[in-house]
Design an enzyme around this catalytic site. Structure first.
Site, PDB file in Angstrom:
ATOM      1  N   ASN A  85     -29.790 -11.655 -21.870  1.00 55.50           N
ATOM      2  CA  ASN A  85     -30.654 -11.596 -23.046  1.00 55.50           C
ATOM      3  C   ASN A  85     -32.059 -11.154 -22.652  1.00 55.50           C
ATOM      4  OD1 ASN A  85     -28.431 -12.547 -24.332  1.00 55.50           O
ATOM      5  ND2 ASN A  85     -29.146 -14.657 -24.479  1.00 55.50           N
ATOM      6  N   HIS A 132     -31.172  -7.888 -17.762  1.00 57.24           N
ATOM      7  CA  HIS A 132     -31.404  -6.719 -18.617  1.00 57.24           C
ATOM      8  C   HIS A 132     -32.857  -6.598 -19.063  1.00 57.24           C
ATOM      9  CE1 HIS A 132     -26.825  -6.655 -19.716  1.00 57.24           C
ATOM     10  NE2 HIS A 132     -27.056  -6.301 -18.484  1.00 57.24           N
ATOM     11  N   THR A 175     -21.215 -14.731 -24.098  1.00 54.49           N
ATOM     12  CA  THR A 175     -21.142 -13.311 -23.736  1.00 54.49           C
ATOM     13  C   THR A 175     -19.737 -12.786 -23.963  1.00 54.49           C
ATOM     14  OG1 THR A 175     -21.395 -11.661 -21.986  1.00 54.49           O
ATOM     15  CG2 THR A 175     -20.867 -13.898 -21.263  1.00 54.49           C
ATOM     16  N   ASP A 196     -34.676 -11.780 -24.743  1.00 55.98           N
ATOM     17  CA  ASP A 196     -35.543 -12.423 -25.738  1.00 55.98           C
ATOM     18  C   ASP A 196     -36.480 -13.489 -25.178  1.00 55.98           C
ATOM     19  OD1 ASP A 196     -33.801 -14.636 -25.359  1.00 55.98           O
ATOM     20  OD2 ASP A 196     -32.544 -14.035 -27.062  1.00 55.98           O
ATOM     21  N   CYS A 204     -49.341   5.097 -20.275  1.00 59.14           N
ATOM     22  CA  CYS A 204     -49.641   4.340 -19.057  1.00 59.14           C
ATOM     23  C   CYS A 204     -51.089   4.592 -18.655  1.00 59.14           C
ATOM     24  CB  CYS A 204     -48.703   4.782 -17.937  1.00 59.14           C
ATOM     25  SG  CYS A 204     -49.127   4.085 -16.337  1.00 59.14           S
TER      26      CYS A 204
HETATM   27  P1  NAD Z   1     -22.182  -9.398 -27.292  1.00 59.87           P
HETATM   28  O1  NAD Z   1     -22.799  -9.221 -28.669  1.00 59.87           O
HETATM   29  O2  NAD Z   1     -21.362  -8.312 -26.749  1.00 59.87           O
HETATM   30  O3  NAD Z   1     -21.274 -10.719 -27.331  1.00 59.87           O
HETATM   31  C1  NAD Z   1     -21.739 -11.898 -27.915  1.00 59.87           C
HETATM   32  C2  NAD Z   1     -20.727 -12.996 -27.637  1.00 59.87           C
HETATM   33  O4  NAD Z   1     -21.261 -14.198 -28.120  1.00 59.87           O
HETATM   34  C3  NAD Z   1     -19.370 -12.794 -28.313  1.00 59.87           C
HETATM   35  O5  NAD Z   1     -18.340 -13.023 -27.372  1.00 59.87           O
HETATM   36  C4  NAD Z   1     -19.359 -13.858 -29.401  1.00 59.87           C
HETATM   37  O6  NAD Z   1     -18.053 -14.395 -29.611  1.00 59.87           O
HETATM   38  C5  NAD Z   1     -20.244 -14.907 -28.790  1.00 59.87           C
HETATM   39  N1  NAD Z   1     -20.900 -15.786 -29.740  1.00 59.87           N
HETATM   40  C6  NAD Z   1     -21.261 -15.558 -31.016  1.00 59.87           C
HETATM   41  N2  NAD Z   1     -21.875 -16.627 -31.537  1.00 59.87           N
HETATM   42  C7  NAD Z   1     -21.902 -17.564 -30.557  1.00 59.87           C
HETATM   43  C8  NAD Z   1     -22.402 -18.882 -30.479  1.00 59.87           C
HETATM   44  N3  NAD Z   1     -23.014 -19.465 -31.504  1.00 59.87           N
HETATM   45  N4  NAD Z   1     -22.247 -19.546 -29.316  1.00 59.87           N
HETATM   46  C9  NAD Z   1     -21.629 -18.989 -28.250  1.00 59.87           C
HETATM   47  N5  NAD Z   1     -21.133 -17.730 -28.282  1.00 59.87           N
HETATM   48  C10 NAD Z   1     -21.271 -17.035 -29.417  1.00 59.87           C
HETATM   49  O7  NAD Z   1     -23.393  -9.769 -26.321  1.00 59.87           O
HETATM   50  P2  NAD Z   1     -23.465  -9.783 -24.751  1.00 59.87           P
HETATM   51  O8  NAD Z   1     -22.190 -10.276 -24.147  1.00 59.87           O
HETATM   52  O9  NAD Z   1     -24.760 -10.426 -24.387  1.00 59.87           O
HETATM   53  O10 NAD Z   1     -23.579  -8.250 -24.410  1.00 59.87           O
HETATM   54  C11 NAD Z   1     -23.775  -7.966 -23.074  1.00 59.87           C
HETATM   55  C12 NAD Z   1     -24.844  -6.958 -22.920  1.00 59.87           C
HETATM   56  O11 NAD Z   1     -24.438  -5.732 -23.500  1.00 59.87           O
HETATM   57  C13 NAD Z   1     -26.149  -7.234 -23.600  1.00 59.87           C
HETATM   58  O12 NAD Z   1     -27.008  -8.037 -22.889  1.00 59.87           O
HETATM   59  C14 NAD Z   1     -26.729  -5.886 -23.739  1.00 59.87           C
HETATM   60  O13 NAD Z   1     -27.542  -5.579 -22.633  1.00 59.87           O
HETATM   61  C15 NAD Z   1     -25.562  -4.973 -23.747  1.00 59.87           C
HETATM   62  N6  NAD Z   1     -25.474  -4.350 -25.033  1.00 59.87           N
HETATM   63  C16 NAD Z   1     -26.608  -3.861 -25.528  1.00 59.87           C
HETATM   64  C17 NAD Z   1     -26.618  -3.305 -26.749  1.00 59.87           C
HETATM   65  C18 NAD Z   1     -27.955  -2.844 -27.261  1.00 59.87           C
HETATM   66  O14 NAD Z   1     -28.257  -2.989 -28.399  1.00 59.87           O
HETATM   67  N7  NAD Z   1     -28.788  -2.335 -26.389  1.00 59.87           N
HETATM   68  C19 NAD Z   1     -25.451  -3.203 -27.500  1.00 59.87           C
HETATM   69  C20 NAD Z   1     -24.267  -3.734 -26.952  1.00 59.87           C
HETATM   70  C21 NAD Z   1     -24.311  -4.325 -25.713  1.00 59.87           C
END
Ligand code: NAD
Length: 251
Positions: free
Chosen positions: A107, A124, A194, A109, A153
């Site tokens: 994350n 990330h 994740t 954030d 910059c």
């Molecule tokens: P993800 O959105 O792919 O997955 C989120 C997961 O959280 C899912 O498995 C879901 O079931 C789960 N979830 C939902 N609500 C929940 C809750 N309340 N408690 C526990 N789990 C819950 O996110 P990710 O796995 O962090 O993605 C990995 C990385 O992929 C990200 O950090 C990012 O860098 C990258 N990514 C980035 C973008 C972008 O916008 N730049 C887009 C897609 C992936």
């Protein structure tokens, strides 16, 4: 019918209580209950108009730096308005209870740190920091000058960009090395919120398991990790993580 009661297995509680070294890998789901949309949620509603693959890439920034900057400004403002939830606080408490600990997060954030976590590596990056798009030097916290966006910059005049990892980019080597080291060293690895699909972070659970760690998944939904995890705790991180930490370390 309500949702099934959460059961934390006794052998997991005992293993966590006895562990001298614990690692945690978090993803977007851990911030979901704070109101930060996961990437899947982001395909719907207000966010549907933005395709991350069209915005979170070096090519997108080269094509239209202002559009990318504005998208991150919107996300940064949203993150500033939300607060850590019980999942973040439970992990901060876990850190205080275990001698050796590392939290690796995907994350951007900063909510783990706002909840009190200290030993955090950001795989990330972080949306609140800005770095030079050419030299990579982190120059500032986010800044919004009135005249030109993105700002430049101060050292070399290149555009500034958010200090996050975009698609097609490498993870910060030191952060990844620290996370891999923790995965190989820990006795318990908790993988929370994740989708376990985005590499190299998604490889950490298998690395930990090969080195003998107990791998625990916390997620309301099935993921590619679910079949291999030693324990799967189905439910929202804001419910499951406080229950797990309280069971292992009663106050
Ligand atoms: P993800 O959105 O792919 O997955 C989120 C997961 O959280 C899912 O498995 C879901 O079931 C789960 N979830 C939902 N609500 C929940 C809750 N309340 N408690 C526990 N789990 C819950 O996110 P990710 O796995 O962090 O993605 C990995 C990385 O992929 C990200 O950090 C990012 O860098 C990258 N990514 C980035 C973008 C972008 O916008 N730049 C887009 C897609 C992936």
């Amino acid at each position: 019918m309500g949702s099934p009661a959460l059961v934390i297995p006794g052998d997991l509680v005992a293993a966590l209580r006895a562990a001298r070294d614990v690692a945690v890998l978090t993803g977007a789901g851990v911030s979901a209950e704070s109101g930060v949309p996961t990437f899947r949620d982001a395909q719907q509603g207000l966010w549907a108009q933005f395709d991350p693959r069209e915005l979170a890439t070096p090519a997108a920034f080269a094509r239209n730096p202002k559009r990318v900057w504005d998208w991150y400004a919107m996300r940064r403002e949203m993150v500033a308005r939300v607060a850590p939830n019980p999942a973040h606080f439970a992990l901060a408490e876990l850190e205080r209870r275990v001698p050796a600990f590392l939290l690796a997060t995907q994350n951007v954030d900063g909510l783990h740190q706002r909840a009190g976590s200290v030993r955090v590596v950001e795989l990330h990056g972080n949306i609140t920091r800005v770095r030079c798009a050419d030299e990579g030097t982190v120059v500032a916290q986010w800044c919004e000058p009135a005249d030109a966006l993105p700002p430049r910059c101060p050292a070399c005049g290149a555009f500034l960009r958010p200090d996050v990892v975009w698609f097609e980019e490498m993870l910060p080597a030191d952060a990844l090395a620290a996370a891999e080291d923790a995965a190989r060293r820990c006795e318990v690895l908790i993988v929370a919120g994740t989708s376990a699909e985005v590499y190299p972070a998604a490889a950490l659970p298998a690395q930990a398991q090969r080195a003998g760690a107990l791998v625990v998944e916390v997620n309301p939904n099935e993921t590619p990790l679910s079949a291999d995890a030693d324990h799967v705790l189905r439910g929202p991180a804001g419910v499951v993580l406080p229950a797990l930490v309280a069971a292992a370390f009663p106050r």
